[in-house]
Design a protein around this motif. Structure first.
Motif, PDB file in Angstrom:
ATOM      1  N   CYS A 143      21.042  46.832  61.238  1.00 13.69           N
ATOM      2  CA  CYS A 143      22.387  46.745  61.154  1.00 13.69           C
ATOM      3  C   CYS A 143      23.205  47.000  60.012  1.00 13.69           C
ATOM      4  CB  CYS A 143      23.471  45.719  62.278  1.00 13.69           C
ATOM      5  SG  CYS A 143      25.001  45.416  62.101  1.00 13.69           S
ATOM      6  N   VAL A 144      24.277  47.596  59.439  1.00 11.28           N
ATOM      7  CA  VAL A 144      25.203  47.941  58.576  1.00 11.28           C
ATOM      8  C   VAL A 144      25.967  47.535  59.213  1.00 11.28           C
ATOM      9  CG1 VAL A 144      25.537  49.676  56.696  1.00 11.28           C
ATOM     10  CG2 VAL A 144      23.355  49.597  57.854  1.00 11.28           C
ATOM     11  N   CYS A 145      26.966  46.692  58.371  1.00  8.67           N
ATOM     12  CA  CYS A 145      28.208  46.250  58.453  1.00  8.67           C
ATOM     13  C   CYS A 145      29.369  46.631  57.029  1.00  8.67           C
ATOM     14  CB  CYS A 145      28.696  44.934  58.980  1.00  8.67           C
ATOM     15  SG  CYS A 145      30.052  43.951  59.543  1.00  8.67           S
ATOM     16  N   TRP A 146      29.888  46.702  57.116  1.00 10.91           N
ATOM     17  CA  TRP A 146      31.318  46.637  56.155  1.00 10.91           C
ATOM     18  C   TRP A 146      32.914  46.253  56.563  1.00 10.91           C
ATOM     19  CZ3 TRP A 146      35.682  49.171  56.942  1.00 10.91           C
ATOM     20  CH2 TRP A 146      35.446  50.175  57.179  1.00 10.91           C
ATOM     21  N   PHE A 177      33.413  49.747  50.773  1.00  6.40           N
ATOM     22  CA  PHE A 177      33.294  51.601  51.618  1.00  6.40           C
ATOM     23  C   PHE A 177      34.831  52.007  50.835  1.00  6.40           C
ATOM     24  CE2 PHE A 177      36.051  53.147  54.836  1.00  6.40           C
ATOM     25  CZ  PHE A 177      35.338  54.090  55.378  1.00  6.40           C
ATOM     26  N   ALA A 178      35.841  51.188  51.192  1.00  3.81           N
ATOM     27  CA  ALA A 178      37.199  51.800  50.801  1.00  3.81           C
ATOM     28  C   ALA A 178      37.068  52.616  48.895  1.00  3.81           C
ATOM     29  CB  ALA A 178      38.390  51.029  50.909  1.00  3.81           C
ATOM     30  N   ARG A 179      36.491  51.568  48.277  1.00  3.33           N
ATOM     31  CA  ARG A 179      36.357  52.392  46.697  1.00  3.33           C
ATOM     32  C   ARG A 179      35.123  54.107  47.509  1.00  3.33           C
ATOM     33  NH1 ARG A 179      36.074  46.782  44.609  1.00  3.33           N
ATOM     34  NH2 ARG A 179      37.941  46.430  44.062  1.00  3.33           N
ATOM     35  N   ASN A 180      34.373  53.639  48.332  1.00  8.78           N
ATOM     36  CA  ASN A 180      33.618  54.799  48.197  1.00  8.78           C
ATOM     37  C   ASN A 180      32.915  54.703  49.397  1.00  8.78           C
ATOM     38  OD1 ASN A 180      31.487  57.107  47.649  1.00  8.78           O
ATOM     39  ND2 ASN A 180      29.936  55.270  46.832  1.00  8.78           N
ATOM     40  N   SER A 182      30.846  57.209  50.804  1.00  7.09           N
ATOM     41  CA  SER A 182      29.525  57.591  50.997  1.00  7.09           C
ATOM     42  C   SER A 182      29.060  56.161  50.791  1.00  7.09           C
ATOM     43  CB  SER A 182      29.361  58.512  50.373  1.00  7.09           C
ATOM     44  OG  SER A 182      28.849  57.935  48.658  1.00  7.09           O
ATOM     45  N   ARG A 183      29.056  55.052  50.247  1.00  7.62           N
ATOM     46  CA  ARG A 183      28.067  54.144  49.828  1.00  7.62           C
ATOM     47  C   ARG A 183      28.427  53.220  51.672  1.00  7.62           C
ATOM     48  NH1 ARG A 183      30.873  51.614  46.867  1.00  7.62           N
ATOM     49  NH2 ARG A 183      29.362  51.375  45.064  1.00  7.62           N
ATOM     50  N   LEU A 187      23.610  53.327  52.935  1.00 10.52           N
ATOM     51  CA  LEU A 187      23.019  52.313  53.064  1.00 10.52           C
ATOM     52  C   LEU A 187      22.059  52.337  54.376  1.00 10.52           C
ATOM     53  CD1 LEU A 187      25.575  50.115  52.555  1.00 10.52           C
ATOM     54  CD2 LEU A 187      23.752  49.715  51.496  1.00 10.52           C
ATOM     55  N   ILE A 188      22.999  53.174  54.939  1.00 11.03           N
ATOM     56  CA  ILE A 188      22.122  53.613  56.249  1.00 11.03           C
ATOM     57  C   ILE A 188      20.994  54.440  56.600  1.00 11.03           C
ATOM     58  CG2 ILE A 188      22.073  54.804  58.093  1.00 11.03           C
ATOM     59  CD1 ILE A 188      25.126  54.552  58.437  1.00 11.03           C
ATOM     60  N   THR A 189      20.957  55.486  54.955  1.00 10.34           N
ATOM     61  CA  THR A 189      19.486  56.145  55.038  1.00 10.34           C
ATOM     62  C   THR A 189      18.872  55.163  54.137  1.00 10.34           C
ATOM     63  OG1 THR A 189      21.317  58.373  54.111  1.00 10.34           O
ATOM     64  CG2 THR A 189      18.846  57.966  53.053  1.00 10.34           C
ATOM     65  N   ASN A 190      19.036  54.417  53.056  1.00 15.12           N
ATOM     66  CA  ASN A 190      18.404  53.469  52.570  1.00 15.12           C
ATOM     67  C   ASN A 190      17.853  52.993  53.131  1.00 15.12           C
ATOM     68  OD1 ASN A 190      19.312  54.902  49.987  1.00 15.12           O
ATOM     69  ND2 ASN A 190      20.426  53.503  49.326  1.00 15.12           N
ATOM     70  N   TYR A 191      18.963  51.712  54.617  1.00 15.94           N
ATOM     71  CA  TYR A 191      18.201  50.862  55.254  1.00 15.94           C
ATOM     72  C   TYR A 191      17.216  51.410  56.400  1.00 15.94           C
ATOM     73  CZ  TYR A 191      19.583  47.803  51.285  1.00 15.94           C
ATOM     74  OH  TYR A 191      19.904  46.634  49.862  1.00 15.94           O
ATOM     75  N   GLY A 192      17.192  52.411  56.654  1.00 19.26           N
ATOM     76  CA  GLY A 192      17.167  52.844  57.920  1.00 19.26           C
ATOM     77  C   GLY A 192      17.651  52.118  58.814  1.00 19.26           C
TER      78      GLY A 192
END
Length: 338
Positions: A143-146, A177-180, A182-183, A187-192
């Motif tokens: 799970c990726v959470c911002w 997230f707000a500043r960028n 695409s981050r 993160l979804i890409t890097n951590y699967g």
């Protein structure tokens, strides 16, 4: 607990529960405090908690202002106000053998002033179990959470399942997230990442504001559940996100539009795994005047109403007329009674 997203906040939240306390996460200080944050913090102070802990972004002046605010509200209970790094062992807590409440969740304040909702451990278990059963969550998920943890979508939708389901969670602060934007995708890409959700505006932002050069190497093929909720869902913005990111491995079936509210712990409705993105086009004028749905074509000023799924397993929802509390007919607008 007044803090930005951090491992310290998570540890303190769990420690409070372990100690028999009832934690409540609230919005941290911002450079320009929003009206929401101001009302929320005001309500917390009025509630006269046993303790109020803040993160390191709050200076000495902030602490002193909070300490002065408590007596002005006439609270009789002594309140400990400190930073996380200075929590004293002799703080005046009110311990219980077993707290039936898991935490206090404040409502969004979109309709009324934010108010605290008492969430029990049974509520959390039932709601998370319903979501996990519907979409097959398991310990292999990432799970990726911002999203901020003071919001129920961040706390119950992302963090709590890491305890109950056992998935790994990648947690960052919303400002990153707000500043960028695409981050988030990086993160979804890097951590699967397999599970991650956000309000509709985040998907719109990614669809329109990220330069192509920031998307080099992005791979969203592992993303199984992209939850969209907590604000009105716009059909064209959802479709724009799907169209742009399909070439980066994002499958249209991954987008899952949901509806929730703090009074149901989080989720009220979830689409089934087999459900596809769907919507109705309503006569906007008829809807506004009569609170009823009537179909019309998009070319004739129709309003697209996106489906947000069905009630969770084990959850019953009724739509009632606000003034009479009579159950609404199909196609009629009303208020949700969990």
């Amino acid at each position: 607990l007044c803090s930005h997203n951090s491992s310290t906040l998570v540890a303190t939240f769990l420690a409070a529960q372990k100690a028999g306390l009832v934690p409540c996460i609230v919005a941290p200080k911002a450079k320009e405090r929003s009206a929401f944050e101001a009302r929320l913090l005001q309500n917390i102070v009025r509630a006269s908690p046993s303790a109020l802990f803040v993160d390191e972004t709050h200076g000495d002046e902030d602490l002193e202002a909070l300490r002065r605010a408590v007596p002005r509200n006439g609270t009789a209970r002594p309140t400990c106000i400190e930073r996380f790094s200075h929590i004293p062992l002799d703080c005046s807590f009110r311990f219980t053998e077993a707290a039936p409440l898991s935490f206090i969740q404040f409502t969004s304040g979109s309709v009324l002033s934010p108010r605290g909702v008492m969430i029990s451990h049974a509520n959390v278990q039932a709601n998370c179990s319903g979501m996990a059963t519907t979409h097959g969550w398991n310990a292999d998920d990432v799970c990726v959470c911002w999203l901020p943890l003071y919001h129920d979508m961040g706390l119950v939708g992302h963090l709590v399942p890491s305890f109950l389901v056992g998935w790994s969670i990648i947690l960052i602060d919303p400002l990153r997230f707000a500043r960028n934007p695409s981050r988030w995708l990086r993160l979804i890409t890097n951590y699967g990442g397999t599970v991650s959700g956000a309000p509709n505006f985040a998907y719109a932002l990614c669809a329109t504001r990220i330069p192509d050069r920031h998307l080099d190497g992005i791979d969203l093929s592992t993303w199984r559940h992209a939850y969209n909720g907590s604000e009105p869902i716009r059909r064209k913005e959802v479709e724009a996100f799907i169209d742009r990111f399909s070439k980066y491995g994002f499958a249209g079936r991954t987008m899952k539009n949901v509806y929730g509210l703090a009074e149901t712990t989080l989720a009220a409705t979830f689409p089934h795994s087999s459900d596809t993105f769907s919507y109705l086009t309503a006569d906007a004028e008829y809807l506004a005047c009569r609170n009823r749905y009537r179909p019309v074509s998009s070319e004739k000023g129709g309003l697209d109403v996106v489906s947000a799924g069905r009630p969770l397993p084990g959850h019953d929802l009724r739509i009632l007329e606000p003034e009479t509390a009579i159950e609404c007919e199909d196609g009629q607008i009303g208020e949700i009674q969990p």
